[in-house]
Design an enzyme around this catalytic site. Structure first.
Site, PDB file in Angstrom:
ATOM      1  N   CYS A   2       0.840  -1.185   0.000  1.00 41.33           N
ATOM      2  CA  CYS A   2       0.000   0.000   0.000  1.00 41.33           C
ATOM      3  C   CYS A   2       0.888   1.253   0.000  1.00 41.33           C
ATOM      4  O   CYS A   2       1.912   1.298   0.681  1.00 41.33           O
ATOM      5  CB  CYS A   2      -0.933   0.112   1.193  1.00 41.33           C
ATOM      6  SG  CYS A   2      -2.039  -1.289   1.352  1.00 41.33           S
ATOM      7  N   ARG A  27       3.935  -0.083  -4.855  1.00 42.38           N
ATOM      8  CA  ARG A  27       3.722  -0.663  -3.521  1.00 42.38           C
ATOM      9  C   ARG A  27       2.432  -1.477  -3.433  1.00 42.38           C
ATOM     10  O   ARG A  27       2.182  -2.149  -2.438  1.00 42.38           O
ATOM     11  CB  ARG A  27       3.663   0.453  -2.474  1.00 42.38           C
ATOM     12  CG  ARG A  27       4.919   1.272  -2.390  1.00 42.38           C
ATOM     13  CD  ARG A  27       4.753   2.370  -1.363  1.00 42.38           C
ATOM     14  NE  ARG A  27       4.569   1.825  -0.040  1.00 42.38           N
ATOM     15  CZ  ARG A  27       5.555   1.468   0.773  1.00 42.38           C
ATOM     16  NH1 ARG A  27       6.799   1.629   0.390  1.00 42.38           N
ATOM     17  NH2 ARG A  27       5.302   0.980   1.967  1.00 42.38           N
ATOM     18  N   TRP A  73      -2.594  -2.783  -1.659  1.00 45.51           N
ATOM     19  CA  TRP A  73      -2.241  -4.183  -1.854  1.00 45.51           C
ATOM     20  C   TRP A  73      -2.989  -4.918  -0.754  1.00 45.51           C
ATOM     21  O   TRP A  73      -2.686  -4.767   0.432  1.00 45.51           O
ATOM     22  CB  TRP A  73      -0.727  -4.362  -1.706  1.00 45.51           C
ATOM     23  CG  TRP A  73      -0.255  -5.752  -1.991  1.00 45.51           C
ATOM     24  CD1 TRP A  73       0.120  -6.240  -3.206  1.00 45.51           C
ATOM     25  CD2 TRP A  73      -0.093  -6.820  -1.051  1.00 45.51           C
ATOM     26  NE1 TRP A  73       0.498  -7.559  -3.072  1.00 45.51           N
ATOM     27  CE2 TRP A  73       0.383  -7.941  -1.768  1.00 45.51           C
ATOM     28  CE3 TRP A  73      -0.291  -6.960   0.312  1.00 45.51           C
ATOM     29  CZ2 TRP A  73       0.659  -9.169  -1.168  1.00 45.51           C
ATOM     30  CZ3 TRP A  73      -0.029  -8.180   0.920  1.00 45.51           C
ATOM     31  CH2 TRP A  73       0.448  -9.266   0.178  1.00 45.51           C
ATOM     32  N   ASN A  99      -1.550   2.035   5.741  1.00 48.01           N
ATOM     33  CA  ASN A  99      -0.648   1.029   5.198  1.00 48.01           C
ATOM     34  C   ASN A  99      -0.178   0.196   6.390  1.00 48.01           C
ATOM     35  O   ASN A  99       0.396   0.748   7.324  1.00 48.01           O
ATOM     36  CB  ASN A  99       0.522   1.741   4.505  1.00 48.01           C
ATOM     37  CG  ASN A  99       1.704   0.830   4.227  1.00 48.01           C
ATOM     38  OD1 ASN A  99       2.832   1.293   4.196  1.00 48.01           O
ATOM     39  ND2 ASN A  99       1.469  -0.434   4.019  1.00 48.01           N
ATOM     40  N   GLY A 100      -0.446  -1.115   6.348  1.00 49.29           N
ATOM     41  CA  GLY A 100      -0.020  -1.960   7.462  1.00 49.29           C
ATOM     42  C   GLY A 100      -1.113  -2.943   7.824  1.00 49.29           C
ATOM     43  O   GLY A 100      -2.047  -3.153   7.045  1.00 49.29           O
ATOM     44  N   GLU A 484      17.821 -16.744  -8.715  1.00 41.71           N
ATOM     45  CA  GLU A 484      17.371 -15.391  -9.031  1.00 41.71           C
ATOM     46  C   GLU A 484      16.774 -15.346 -10.445  1.00 41.71           C
ATOM     47  O   GLU A 484      15.760 -14.684 -10.679  1.00 41.71           O
ATOM     48  CB  GLU A 484      18.552 -14.414  -8.866  1.00 41.71           C
ATOM     49  CG  GLU A 484      18.290 -12.969  -9.229  1.00 41.71           C
ATOM     50  CD  GLU A 484      17.173 -12.298  -8.439  1.00 41.71           C
ATOM     51  OE1 GLU A 484      16.668 -12.866  -7.462  1.00 41.71           O
ATOM     52  OE2 GLU A 484      16.776 -11.191  -8.845  1.00 41.71           O
ATOM     53  N   LYS A 488      12.977 -14.234 -11.279  1.00 34.50           N
ATOM     54  CA  LYS A 488      12.637 -13.151 -12.215  1.00 34.50           C
ATOM     55  C   LYS A 488      11.577 -13.624 -13.193  1.00 34.50           C
ATOM     56  O   LYS A 488      10.605 -12.933 -13.460  1.00 34.50           O
ATOM     57  CB  LYS A 488      13.855 -12.679 -13.027  1.00 34.50           C
ATOM     58  CG  LYS A 488      14.892 -11.835 -12.332  1.00 34.50           C
ATOM     59  CD  LYS A 488      14.431 -10.490 -11.874  1.00 34.50           C
ATOM     60  CE  LYS A 488      13.762 -10.551 -10.561  1.00 34.50           C
ATOM     61  NZ  LYS A 488      14.327 -10.320  -9.316  1.00 34.50           N
ATOM     62  N   GLU A 491       8.096 -14.275 -11.488  1.00 31.03           N
ATOM     63  CA  GLU A 491       7.476 -13.036 -11.005  1.00 31.03           C
ATOM     64  C   GLU A 491       6.762 -12.280 -12.113  1.00 31.03           C
ATOM     65  O   GLU A 491       5.670 -11.773 -11.927  1.00 31.03           O
ATOM     66  CB  GLU A 491       8.565 -12.080 -10.487  1.00 31.03           C
ATOM     67  CG  GLU A 491       9.000 -12.278  -9.071  1.00 31.03           C
ATOM     68  CD  GLU A 491      10.071 -11.258  -8.668  1.00 31.03           C
ATOM     69  OE1 GLU A 491       9.925 -10.680  -7.598  1.00 31.03           O
ATOM     70  OE2 GLU A 491      11.052 -11.045  -9.426  1.00 31.03           O
ATOM     71  N   HIS A 507      18.795 -35.729  -8.938  1.00 28.98           N
ATOM     72  CA  HIS A 507      18.022 -36.223  -7.797  1.00 28.98           C
ATOM     73  C   HIS A 507      16.556 -35.816  -7.886  1.00 28.98           C
ATOM     74  O   HIS A 507      15.894 -35.683  -6.865  1.00 28.98           O
ATOM     75  CB  HIS A 507      18.651 -35.714  -6.497  1.00 28.98           C
ATOM     76  CG  HIS A 507      20.066 -36.161  -6.338  1.00 28.98           C
ATOM     77  ND1 HIS A 507      20.411 -37.463  -6.062  1.00 28.98           N
ATOM     78  CD2 HIS A 507      21.232 -35.484  -6.481  1.00 28.98           C
ATOM     79  CE1 HIS A 507      21.731 -37.572  -6.013  1.00 28.98           C
ATOM     80  NE2 HIS A 507      22.244 -36.374  -6.271  1.00 28.98           N
ATOM     81  N   LYS A 606       6.273  -4.210  -4.304  1.00 31.18           N
ATOM     82  CA  LYS A 606       7.724  -3.986  -4.205  1.00 31.18           C
ATOM     83  C   LYS A 606       8.207  -4.073  -2.769  1.00 31.18           C
ATOM     84  O   LYS A 606       9.278  -4.567  -2.487  1.00 31.18           O
ATOM     85  CB  LYS A 606       8.027  -2.607  -4.784  1.00 31.18           C
ATOM     86  CG  LYS A 606       9.477  -2.241  -4.733  1.00 31.18           C
ATOM     87  CD  LYS A 606      10.098  -2.318  -6.096  1.00 31.18           C
ATOM     88  CE  LYS A 606      11.582  -2.296  -6.072  1.00 31.18           C
ATOM     89  NZ  LYS A 606      12.151  -3.512  -6.665  1.00 31.18           N
TER      90      LYS A 606
HETATM   91  C1  G6P Z   1       9.296  -8.167  -2.463  1.00 27.49           C
HETATM   92  C2  G6P Z   1       9.815  -7.658  -3.782  1.00 27.49           C
HETATM   93  C3  G6P Z   1      11.126  -8.347  -4.134  1.00 27.49           C
HETATM   94  C4  G6P Z   1      12.129  -8.160  -3.002  1.00 27.49           C
HETATM   95  C5  G6P Z   1      11.573  -8.628  -1.671  1.00 27.49           C
HETATM   96  C6  G6P Z   1      12.452  -8.201  -0.515  1.00 27.49           C
HETATM   97  O1  G6P Z   1       8.912  -9.487  -2.586  1.00 27.49           O
HETATM   98  O2  G6P Z   1       8.850  -7.884  -4.803  1.00 27.49           O
HETATM   99  O3  G6P Z   1      11.639  -7.796  -5.320  1.00 27.49           O
HETATM  100  O4  G6P Z   1      13.283  -8.871  -3.293  1.00 27.49           O
HETATM  101  O5  G6P Z   1      10.289  -8.038  -1.436  1.00 27.49           O
HETATM  102  O6  G6P Z   1      12.428  -6.810  -0.428  1.00 27.49           O
HETATM  103  P1  G6P Z   1      13.584  -5.921   0.174  1.00 27.49           P
HETATM  104  O7  G6P Z   1      13.105  -4.512  -0.023  1.00 27.49           O
HETATM  105  O8  G6P Z   1      13.681  -6.294   1.620  1.00 27.49           O
HETATM  106  O9  G6P Z   1      14.818  -6.216  -0.571  1.00 27.49           O
END
Ligand code: G6P
Length: 611
Positions: A2, A27, A73, A99-100, A484, A488, A491, A507, A606
């Site tokens: 949010c 956000r 969100w 937000n929270g 990673e 990507k 996501e 395995h 994010k």
């Molecule tokens: C969310 C974001 C990711 C990020 C993760 C950790 O899931 O979508 O891209 O890696 O949070 O966030 P931070 O701000 O702690 O790196």
């Protein structure tokens, strides 16, 4: 999760709120709303994005110089028009955005229902606004006191902005656990979850701390704690340029951020590397280095991409500095009563500096008296303020939800730390120390070379865009890069993808391989090169498709793989900074070709400020 914005001053609030919400949309983006005060308080809210809100508000009464806005969100209650913020109290005295998460909302709701309150939405936020109103009416107190007392009764996290109908020349702001910044202008104040909506208006800001509450009119700001202690507001200057948070001609923020990496990595080591003096220094660790050098163990905590950077860090600290390292998901660490020694050093990695689980894990480590350091991107965010020291990554604002340049900046910082510790602990020679520093400064140019193959990535993406699954394999340092890469892809393109250590393929995952399964193998020239060539042969023997990331000039893999992507030769310890780049670009193009919203993938946000 949010985003919240607010404005109080002499200008029309609506355009300021809308442009602020666009900046904070990363956000959360499942619904949006605003409340604007003129003779009455008009609330407009809708499911969907900020653009849907704009359409909805078009032609309506949006005049007014005081207002608040929210992009959501969802946590409590599905995304719909009713659950969207702002929320109004039952008798109409208060309007809130939040937000929270209010964790004890169910108990509070029951009590309020017993006192006749009726709720329209399923949100915890509506409980809070009604609690404020209840205290206000029963206690015959001011809006400020009602908000303050209500906040002493809630458990959980909040960043809130509140407007009271009867005292409508002010906005009340408070935070605990969720970020909130106030921009200070001339005869005006701006509020936002982060500084990005504020920087086009003013560079003077006040970061609220946990339990801070501000009562703000257009000409005054008074700061207190929720326990009613007066505080002196600390105005800081921020130096983010507007261009840094705009797309700058790219189709998406993610693409811009991928292409920015040569520059952002330069920014990460700017002022920290001196090639003439053959020296590497990290100011934020200056006083802490002796303790770090003596560390019995390093525990790295993070979430998502930051956790992957931590896995690269594990390899680097163990290889270069010979310090044992454990890497933990912050969410697991905080809840499993971990063994933490006083001479452990805990390193929290976070792009946003606001991730709730990482913050909670930091608190736990501090309670156990470990030294806690942060590696963060957002200056002034909560984690740098909660830790004993640390290093900013200085990658600049990252807006695309899928993290790219923050990852390479985090890995750059971890590499610098490992090199420094290696030298101080005499686990690397002076020659290697100097060589690594020099090699690090060459990374941006090498990334530039990889970025120049953009067209080839598009061809590969076109060929495999309809695949339902992808496998990513790597060994040693390339295993976290494989994780990673898989993250990507899933996501942003919603293709199922898994990262595996290449040798583990036998395995289990090998059973998945057939002619429809693209396998991305990171097969650069390093100590496990021969072994990974064998893994590629095993995939090909089962008709799998191999997309290999290889070192420039490799001919062996070129003859076996379906596609090879070359990266320039690089010192093994620095290779993740290069091998991750093709994986980022590949997922980007696949997602675009599949018509996905790359910068705002479904269900994600994010900054995860709820646990
Ligand atoms: C969310 C974001 C990711 C990020 C993760 C950790 O899931 O979508 O891209 O890696 O949070 O966030 P931070 O701000 O702690 O790196």
């Amino acid at each position: 999760m949010c985003g919240i914005v607010g404005y109080i001053g002499n200008k029309e609030a609506y355009p300021i709120l809308i442009s602020g919400l666009y900046r904070l949309e990363y956000r959360g983006y499942d619904s949006a709303g605003i409340a604007i005060v003129n003779s009455k308080t008009n609330i407009y809210k809708t499911q969907g994005k900020v653009s849907d809100l704009e359409n909805f508000a078009s032609g309506k009464d949006i005049k007014g110089t005081i207002g608040i806005g929210h992009t959501r969100w969802a946590t409590h209650g599905e995304p719909n028009n009713v659950n969207a913020h702002p929320h109004k109290s039952m008798n109409g005295h208060f309007v809130i955005i939040h937000n929270g998460i209010i964790e004890n909302y169910a108990r509070l709701k029951k009590r309020l229902e017993n006192r006749g309150y009726i709720f329209e939405s399923e949100t915890d936020t509506e409980v809070l606004v009604n609690l404020i109103e209840h205290i206000y009416l029963i206690g015959q107190v001011s809006a400020e006191v009602a908000v303050r007392l209500a906040l002493t009764k809630v458990v959980g996290a909040f960043g809130i902005l509140v407007i009271c109908k009867d005292e409508n020349n002010q906005i009340i702001a408070a935070r605990k656990g969720s970020p909130l910044v106030i921009g200070v202008g001339k005869g005006e104040y701006f509020f936002a979850s982060d500084a990005s909506p504020i920087i086009e208006h003013t560079s003077s800001v006040i970061y609220l701390n946990d339990n801070d509450m501000a009562v703000v009119t257009k000409d005054s700001l008074s700061l207190k704690t929720i326990n009613n202690d007066f505080l002196e507001p600390k105005i800081q200057t921020i130096d983010i340029e507007l261009g840094e948070i705009e797309k700058g001609g790219y189709d998406h923020f993610m693409l811009k951020e991928i292409f920015e990496q040569p520059r952002s990595i330069n920014d990460t080591f700017r002022g920290r590397i001196s090639l003439d003096k053959k020296q590497l220094q990290l100011g934020g660790l200056f006083n802490i280095i002796p303790k770090l050098v003596e560390a019995r163990r390093i525990i790295i905590i993070g979430c998502g991409t930051s956790w992957h950077a931590g896995l690269v860090g594990e390899y680097l600290f163990e290889e270069l500095a010979r310090i044992p390292v454990e890497v933990e998901y912050a969410s697991e660490f905080r809840y499993r009563n971990p063994v933490i020694y006083k001479d452990d050093v805990v390193i929290a990695i976070s792009q946003s500096g606001e991730t709730a689980d990482t913050l909670a894990a930091i608190k736990l480590a501090k309670e156990n008296e470990a030294l806690v350091l942060g590696i963060c991107n957002v200056v002034g965010s909560s984690i740098p303020r909660e830790t004993d020291g640390g290093v900013y990554t200085h990658a600049g604002p990252e807006i695309g939800v899928a993290s790219t340049k923050a990852f390479t900046a985090q890995v750059t910082v971890l590499t610098m730390m490992a090199i420094i510790l290696g030298q101080k602990r005499n686990t690397i020679t002076q020659e290697k120390y100097e060589y690594l520093i020099k090699a690090l400064t060459e990374i941006p140019d090498k990334i530039e070379q990889i970025l120049s193959y953009n067209d080839m990535f598009k061809i590969i993406a076109e060929t495999y865009k309809n695949s339902e699954h992808f496998l990513y394999l790597g060994r040693g340092l390339q295993f976290p890069v494989a994780l990673e890469g898989a993250l990507k892809l899933k996501e942003i393109s919603y293709i199922h993808a898994e990262g595996y250590p290449a040798a583990e393929m036998k395995h289990g995952p090998i059973a998945l391989i057939d002619e429809n399964m693209p396998v991305v193998v990171i097969a650069t020239k390093d100590k496990s090169y021969e072994k990974i060539v064998s893994n590629i042969q095993e995939i090909k023997a089962r008709k799998g498709i191999v997309i290999a990331i290889v070192t420039k000039g490799d001919t062996i893999i070129k003859n076996i793989a379906n596609y090879t992507i070359e990266i320039p030769e690089v010192y093994e310890e620095l290779s993740p900074l290069l091998t991750v780049i093709p994986l980022q670009i590949l997922s980007y193009h696949i997602a675009v070709l599949r018509g996905c919203n790359v910068d705002q993938p479904r269900n994600l946000a994010k900054s995860v400020t709820v646990e």
